[in-house]
Write a protein that holds these residues in place. Structure first.
Motif, mmCIF file in Angstrom:
data_model
loop_
_atom_site.group_PDB
_atom_site.id
_atom_site.type_symbol
_atom_site.label_atom_id
_atom_site.label_comp_id
_atom_site.label_asym_id
_atom_site.label_seq_id
_atom_site.Cartn_x
_atom_site.Cartn_y
_atom_site.Cartn_z
ATOM 1 N N LEU A 1 0.834 -1.218 0.000
ATOM 2 C CA LEU A 1 0.000 0.000 0.000
ATOM 3 C C LEU A 1 0.865 1.264 0.000
ATOM 4 O O LEU A 1 0.581 2.225 -0.710
ATOM 5 C CB LEU A 1 -0.923 -0.010 1.230
ATOM 6 N N GLU A 2 1.941 1.230 0.815
ATOM 7 C CA GLU A 2 2.831 2.390 0.862
ATOM 8 C C GLU A 2 3.566 2.568 -0.467
ATOM 9 O O GLU A 2 3.768 3.692 -0.942
ATOM 10 C CB GLU A 2 3.826 2.236 2.007
ATOM 11 N N LEU A 3 3.945 1.445 -1.068
ATOM 12 C CA LEU A 3 4.594 1.506 -2.382
ATOM 13 C C LEU A 3 3.672 2.164 -3.408
ATOM 14 O O LEU A 3 4.115 2.994 -4.223
ATOM 15 C CB LEU A 3 4.976 0.096 -2.837
ATOM 16 N N ILE A 4 2.396 1.800 -3.345
ATOM 17 C CA ILE A 4 1.427 2.395 -4.288
ATOM 18 C C ILE A 4 1.329 3.907 -4.062
ATOM 19 O O ILE A 4 1.403 4.695 -5.011
ATOM 20 C CB ILE A 4 0.042 1.728 -4.109
ATOM 21 N N GLN A 5 1.165 4.327 -2.811
ATOM 22 C CA GLN A 5 1.011 5.744 -2.502
ATOM 23 C C GLN A 5 2.231 6.559 -2.949
ATOM 24 O O GLN A 5 2.108 7.616 -3.578
ATOM 25 C CB GLN A 5 0.797 5.942 -1.008
ATOM 26 N N ARG A 6 3.415 6.061 -2.599
ATOM 27 C CA ARG A 6 4.639 6.806 -2.909
ATOM 28 C C ARG A 6 4.959 6.777 -4.404
ATOM 29 O O ARG A 6 5.498 7.736 -4.964
ATOM 30 C CB ARG A 6 5.796 6.245 -2.075
ATOM 31 N N SER A 7 4.631 5.699 -5.058
ATOM 32 C CA SER A 7 4.864 5.596 -6.513
ATOM 33 C C SER A 7 3.960 6.556 -7.293
ATOM 34 O O SER A 7 4.365 7.139 -8.307
ATOM 35 C CB SER A 7 4.630 4.168 -6.999
ATOM 36 N N GLN A 8 2.740 6.706 -6.801
ATOM 37 C CA GLN A 8 1.796 7.605 -7.488
ATOM 38 C C GLN A 8 2.266 9.050 -7.453
ATOM 39 O O GLN A 8 1.956 9.833 -8.350
ATOM 40 C CB GLN A 8 0.412 7.487 -6.842
ATOM 41 N N LYS A 9 3.033 9.404 -6.395
ATOM 42 C CA LYS A 9 3.578 10.765 -6.330
ATOM 43 C C LYS A 9 4.686 10.969 -7.359
ATOM 44 O O LYS A 9 4.931 12.079 -7.825
ATOM 45 C CB LYS A 9 4.107 11.044 -4.924
ATOM 46 N N ILE A 10 5.381 9.872 -7.688
ATOM 47 C CA ILE A 10 6.455 9.939 -8.699
ATOM 48 C C ILE A 10 5.876 9.936 -10.110
ATOM 49 O O ILE A 10 6.271 10.718 -10.970
ATOM 50 C CB ILE A 10 7.435 8.753 -8.514
ATOM 51 N N LYS A 11 4.898 9.069 -10.333
ATOM 52 C CA LYS A 11 4.291 8.943 -11.658
ATOM 53 C C LYS A 11 2.787 8.685 -11.495
ATOM 54 O O LYS A 11 2.380 7.605 -11.057
ATOM 55 C CB LYS A 11 4.949 7.802 -12.454
ATOM 56 N N GLU A 12 1.969 9.675 -11.841
ATOM 57 C CA GLU A 12 0.531 9.608 -11.571
ATOM 58 C C GLU A 12 -0.197 8.551 -12.395
ATOM 59 O O GLU A 12 -1.180 7.975 -11.951
ATOM 60 C CB GLU A 12 -0.119 10.977 -11.836
ATOM 61 N N ASP A 13 0.284 8.288 -13.611
ATOM 62 C CA ASP A 13 -0.489 7.430 -14.516
ATOM 63 C C ASP A 13 -0.046 5.966 -14.481
ATOM 64 O O ASP A 13 -0.176 5.238 -15.456
ATOM 65 C CB ASP A 13 -0.407 7.960 -15.946
ATOM 66 N N LEU A 14 0.476 5.521 -13.362
ATOM 67 C CA LEU A 14 0.877 4.115 -13.213
ATOM 68 C C LEU A 14 -0.361 3.217 -13.061
ATOM 69 O O LEU A 14 -1.343 3.601 -12.415
ATOM 70 C CB LEU A 14 1.749 3.938 -11.968
ATOM 71 N N PHE A 15 -0.294 2.030 -13.631
ATOM 72 C CA PHE A 15 -1.319 1.004 -13.408
ATOM 73 C C PHE A 15 -0.775 -0.001 -12.383
ATOM 74 O O PHE A 15 0.378 -0.452 -12.499
ATOM 75 C CB PHE A 15 -1.646 0.256 -14.717
ATOM 76 N N PHE A 16 -1.617 -0.363 -11.393
ATOM 77 C CA PHE A 16 -1.197 -1.310 -10.346
ATOM 78 C C PHE A 16 -2.069 -2.560 -10.395
ATOM 79 O O PHE A 16 -3.286 -2.479 -10.608
ATOM 80 C CB PHE A 16 -1.324 -0.681 -8.957
ATOM 81 N N ILE A 17 -1.431 -3.713 -10.190
ATOM 82 C CA ILE A 17 -2.141 -4.973 -9.956
ATOM 83 C C ILE A 17 -1.699 -5.451 -8.578
ATOM 84 O O ILE A 17 -0.498 -5.651 -8.331
ATOM 85 C CB ILE A 17 -1.803 -6.036 -11.019
ATOM 86 N N VAL A 18 -2.665 -5.603 -7.673
ATOM 87 C CA VAL A 18 -2.375 -5.997 -6.296
ATOM 88 C C VAL A 18 -2.609 -7.497 -6.141
ATOM 89 O O VAL A 18 -3.643 -8.017 -6.588
ATOM 90 C CB VAL A 18 -3.268 -5.209 -5.313
ATOM 91 N N ILE A 19 -1.621 -8.182 -5.510
ATOM 92 C CA ILE A 19 -1.736 -9.617 -5.217
ATOM 93 C C ILE A 19 -1.979 -9.775 -3.718
ATOM 94 O O ILE A 19 -1.252 -9.182 -2.906
ATOM 95 C CB ILE A 19 -0.457 -10.374 -5.623
ATOM 96 N N SER A 20 -3.023 -10.539 -3.362
ATOM 97 C CA SER A 20 -3.321 -10.701 -1.938
ATOM 98 C C SER A 20 -3.895 -12.085 -1.671
ATOM 99 O O SER A 20 -4.427 -12.732 -2.574
ATOM 100 C CB SER A 20 -4.316 -9.627 -1.462
ATOM 101 N N GLY A 21 -3.807 -12.490 -0.416
ATOM 102 C CA GLY A 21 -4.451 -13.732 -0.004
ATOM 103 C C GLY A 21 -5.821 -13.425 0.559
ATOM 104 O O GLY A 21 -6.196 -12.265 0.767
ATOM 105 N N TYR A 22 -6.588 -14.500 0.886
ATOM 106 C CA TYR A 22 -7.921 -14.290 1.420
ATOM 107 C C TYR A 22 -7.901 -13.502 2.732
ATOM 108 O O TYR A 22 -8.764 -12.666 2.990
ATOM 109 C CB TYR A 22 -8.619 -15.644 1.637
ATOM 110 N N LYS A 23 -6.881 -13.749 3.556
ATOM 111 C CA LYS A 23 -6.811 -13.080 4.847
ATOM 112 C C LYS A 23 -6.430 -11.600 4.716
ATOM 113 O O LYS A 23 -6.519 -10.847 5.682
ATOM 114 C CB LYS A 23 -5.789 -13.801 5.741
#
Length: 532
Positions: free
Chosen positions: A61-83
């Motif tokens: 989540l922090e990577l997403i927030q900080r990356s968006q400040k560097i480059k606004e038009d980034l596309f993210f795919i998040v990988i997560s488990g059920y928990k």
């Protein structure tokens, strides 16, 4: 694409699941921590980041927030488990539209990437359109700015464009038809587009600003802003421009081109003068010829206006010729005025003189049509303003002084001849109306006053006009028509003389018989007996 997972073997597994060639994508790197991934975002500027949610040091989540400040038009795919679904839900609040649950399904992963691919393509198209609109809008602003300078009469000119160069100069690229009758709007547009391209190509390396706009009769004006130390390159670009335009016009075989060059100025408020000078320079192709550069400073030495004074001396003779419909006399006056020695003459005067002659012509010639006719045939008729514009448009495409003189004299001659014919036809028209009415109503009571009222003419004038057109006066013509019908009835019918007389307009038999005898030489009874 960046792939980030704190278990590197899972990151490599994700990489191996992606159909790189099919998607047209490439992997920048696989990272096992958010710190290195964030640095890669900063240095490599990826388009897509696939990241796990839970990672040490910097979470997904922090990577997403900080990356968006560097480059606004980034596309993210998040990988997560059920928990970790709550984390995924938080990522959605950050604008992340795509997340995948572990274990990752190959088809699902590639489908998500395909959707991102489509969005990226749409985004690129949109950006291209925005750039095109901005470029086009910028050109329109510059074109309209130049057009306003040319058209406006106010002294103060606003400066919405940041001109950097310290020199300004205007040019007028004037194209003339080799045959005005073969003009084509489609070909004109192609020509103007070519002029725009040629100007932009020729002056791009030596000017700071190059404003272009098209005006009537294929005048294309350019306002050029450059630094004084670029003057040599500017003159080279001028020569290159005229050579390219000459070559293009020769290929089309429909136009000839001339470039009028205004005087250079280092003051923004004087650019209107340079534009006017470029027009006057282009007008002098009448003297110096087409297919060349004509510099205002070169042609205005020892030039004094005098043609207007010549016209004033001949004005009375011209007006008299127009009012008496003497076409050849009017043409002779024009030739006398315009046959003056062109040495020491600014040829702009010839265009101004042509306009003044047309104004005199249209001022003193009678209007072509009555107001009622204009209302009835409004779409078919040209008023005097339109007629003057139509002729001046032709004259504006004259490429030498002899062609201009011929165009003007031909148009003036034709205008006077047509007006004379029209007026003659107008004098005949009311008589035709009356003759037609008599033919249909000869048996009714007809009087000269009544017929004059029918065609809205004074009875005395109508009587004189009728005799002039028909060769006999109204009364004699009416009597002849009536007697012709009476003779026919006497021969072809058995009706009584009284009824025949009444049918041709005579209530009294005695008066009919007297009129018949006076007209035919014998009475109606004798006439019938002779032809029975």
């Amino acid at each position: 694409m960046l792939i980030v997972d704190d278990e590197k073997r899972i990151g490599i597994l994700v990489k191996n699941l992606i159909r790189w060639t099919e998607l047209g994508m490439e992997c920048i790197g696989v990272y096992d921590n958010g710190t290195d991934a964030l640095e890669a975002v900063r240095t490599s500027s990826p388009d897509i980041v696939i990241t796990d949610i839970k990672m040490p040091q910097i979470s997904g989540l922090e990577l997403i927030q900080r990356s968006q400040k560097i480059k606004e038009d980034l596309f993210f795919i998040v990988i997560s488990g059920y928990k970790e679904f709550d984390y995924a839900h938080k990522a959605l609040e950050f604008g992340v539209e795509n997340y995948l649950l572990k274990p990752i399904d190959e088809d699902e992963l590639n489908q998500v990437l395909e959707k991102i691919n489509i969005k990226m393509g749409q985004k690129d198209v949109l950006e291209d359109k925005v750039k095109q609109i901005m470029t086009k809008g910028n050109k329109i602003i510059r074109r309209d700015f130049l057009r306003n300078i040319i058209d406006q009469s106010v002294e103060r000119i606003e400066e919405p464009i940041d001109f950097k160069g310290n020199c300004y100069r205007a040019i007028d690229i004037k194209c003339d038809y080799t045959n005005y009758a073969n003009r084509s709007r489609k070909q004109d547009k192609l020509l103007v587009d070519q002029i725009y391209q040629t100007v932009e190509g020729s002056f791009s390396n030596c000017t700071e600003e190059c404003l272009v706009c098209e005006k009537e009769n294929l005048h294309v004006y350019c306002l050029l802003n450059y630094y004084v130390d670029k003057k040599a390159e500017f003159y080279e670009a001028l020569n290159e421009c005229v050579l390219h335009m000459k070559e293009y016009c020769m290929q089309m075989d429909q136009y000839c081109v001339t470039i009028g060059v205004g005087a250079e100025t280092n003051r923004f408020e004087n650019i209107r003068f340079s534009i006017l000078e470029s027009y006057r320079a282009a007008c002098n192709r009448l003297k110096y010829g087409t297919g060349r550069l004509i510099f205002y400073n070169d042609i205005m030495q020892d030039v004094e206006p005098h043609l207007e004074d010549v016209l004033k001396e001949a004005q009375e003779s011209f007006v008299k010729a127009v009012e008496t419909y003497s076409a050849e006399t009017a043409v002779a006056v024009i030739r006398r005025v315009m046959d003056a020695d062109i040495e020491g003459v600014d040829m702009t005067e010839y265009y101004e003189l042509s306009e003044k002659i047309l104004e005199l012509l249209l001022e003193h010639i009678q209007d072509f049509h009555t107001e009622d006719e204009k209302i009835e045939r409004q779409e078919e008729l040209l008023d005097k303003t339109m007629l003057k514009k139509e002729i001046m448009d032709k004259i504006q495409h004259a490429s030498d002084v002899f062609e201009l003189r011929k165009l003007l004299t031909d148009e003036v001659r034709m205008c006077i001849i047509n007006q004379k014919k029209y007026l003659e036809s107008r004098s005949v028209r009311p008589i035709r109306v009356v003759v037609d009415y008599i033919t249909k109503h000869y048996g009714q009571k007809l009087t000269l006053e009544g017929m004059a009222e029918l065609v809205d003419l004074n009875p005395v004038y109508f009587s004189a006009l009728f005799k002039k057109e028909m060769g006999v006066n109204f009364s004699n013509y009416l009597t002849k028509i009536r007697m012709d019908h009476a003779k026919k009835a006497l021969i072809e019918t058995n009706e009584s003389i009284t009824l025949i007389g009444m049918s041709v307009g005579y209530e009294d038999q005695k008066y009919f018989s007297q009129a018949f005898k006076k007209s035919v030489g014998i009475g109606p009874a004798v006439y019938r007996k002779m032809h029975s």
